[in-house]
Design an enzyme around this catalytic site. Structure first.
Site, PDB file in Angstrom:
ATOM      1  N   ASP A  49       0.874  -1.102   0.068  1.00  0.00           N
ATOM      2  CA  ASP A  49      -0.110  -0.015  -0.016  1.00  0.00           C
ATOM      3  C   ASP A  49       0.886   1.265  -0.034  1.00  0.00           C
ATOM      4  OD1 ASP A  49      -3.013   1.153   0.737  1.00  0.00           O
ATOM      5  OD2 ASP A  49      -1.222   2.264   1.822  1.00  0.00           O
ATOM      6  N   LYS A  79      -2.626   5.878  -4.270  1.00  0.00           N
ATOM      7  CA  LYS A  79      -3.670   6.905  -4.038  1.00  0.00           C
ATOM      8  C   LYS A  79      -3.363   8.145  -4.826  1.00  0.00           C
ATOM      9  CE  LYS A  79      -3.443   4.886   0.411  1.00  0.00           C
ATOM     10  NZ  LYS A  79      -2.080   4.694   0.816  1.00  0.00           N
ATOM     11  N   HIS A 112      -7.254  10.015  -1.687  1.00  0.00           N
ATOM     12  CA  HIS A 112      -6.625  10.244  -0.497  1.00  0.00           C
ATOM     13  C   HIS A 112      -7.153  10.671   0.715  1.00  0.00           C
ATOM     14  CE1 HIS A 112      -1.981   9.464   0.791  1.00  0.00           C
ATOM     15  NE2 HIS A 112      -2.906   9.253   2.185  1.00  0.00           N
TER      16      HIS A 112
END
Ligand code: A2P
Length: 275
Positions: A49, A79, A112
């Protein structure tokens, strides 16, 4: 399924794709990012991630390339940064992220933070998904009211909401909303940025299972159906945080961790941030 993945758990997303139930987080991993991702992939992690705002997508990409793991066995999230949402630059931002990661698609692309322009960005993300650059789309730091607004405005339920979630910071409202609406809840700072690790309640449970406090917290989150994204730049901790698929907690132990909620954030409040 490759042998090293046999012990991993998966969650099904509303997009139809599966998501590995635990990832390496790389926020604030800095110069150690490439080595941390390499260590994670070597030790069985398949889910990483990152975010454009972490400024380490290139390092993540290098570690992925070095690993030699087939693309279809990996699950990579990045993101869309706030300024790109505000400027309506979703497409340019994704292309830049893909270039840095050395990938031709991401498994999960997330808004985000809930900033002005998120619904418009979402519409562009849908197009990019249709074009094959993204598998699943979701959000981060969306409280219940942000989720409701996005669903109302776009008619689509995100696959994922990634929130700060740890024993001391449990947003029960968002947890219930995600469960009721088939949204996978991911936990950033699942260890409370380290601060949840010193709880005597958790220490006692850890001792009973011959596990560490971090492992108990991660197991608690997994049992709640939450996908934790623990960050570490140390290989021994990266290994430790993945060694959580061979034990379970009792209902009583789960309840003891649930009771540690203080509503105390380590990071910004999604209703009050200035970036
Ligand atoms: P480090 O990267 O030096 O290992 P969170 O993911 O909740 O934000 O927590 C991350 C913090 O917790 C980092 O400071 C990380 O430090 C530390 N950490 C990660 N895993 C462990 C672990 N298994 N035991 C102790 N500390 C850990």
């Amino acid at each position: 399924m490759p042998a090293e993945e046999e012990n991993m758990e998966y969650r099904k997303m509303n997009s139809g794709y599966e998501i590995p139930a635990l990832a390496l987080g790389v926020w604030q991993s800095g110069d150690d990012t490439e080595a941390a991702v390499e260590a994670a992939l070597k030790n069985g992690y398949r889910h990483i991630d990152t975010a454009a705002a972490y400024d380490n997508e290139e390092e993540v990409g290098k570690a992925i390339a070095k690993s030699g793991i087939p693309r279809e066995d990996l699950f990579i999230t990045t993101k869309l940064r706030n300024d790109d949402i505000r400027a309506g630059k979703t497409r340019e931002a994704l292309m830049e992220s893909l270039k840095k990661l050395g990938l031709d698609y991401v498994d999960l692309y997330l808004i985000h933070w809930p900033v002005e322009g998120s619904s418009k960005a979402w519409q562009e993300m849908r197009k990019l998904r249709d074009e094959g650059y993204i598998r699943s789309i979701g959000v981060c730091n969306f409280k219940k009211h942000h989720l409701e607004e996005l669903i109302e405005e776009t008619g689509e339920v995100p696959a994922v909401d990634q929130m700060e979630f740890n024993p001391q910071m449990q947003d029960e409202e968002v947890e219930a909303f995600c469960k009721d609406n088939g949204i996978v809840l991911e936990a950033w700072s699942p260890l409370g940025h380290g601060s949840s690790l010193s709880s005597p309640v958790i220490a006692e449970i850890a001792q009973a299972h011959k596990k560490s406090p971090a492992q108990v917290i991660l197991r608690w989150e997994l049992n709640k159906g939450i996908v934790p994204l623990p960050k570490s730049v140390h290989e021994n901790r990266i290994q430790e945080n993945f060694d959580v698929f061979d034990f379970d907690l009792t209902q009583d132990e789960m309840a003891k961790l649930d009771a540690l909620n203080e509503g105390k954030r380590t990071g910004p409040d999604p209703d009050n941030f200035d970036f």
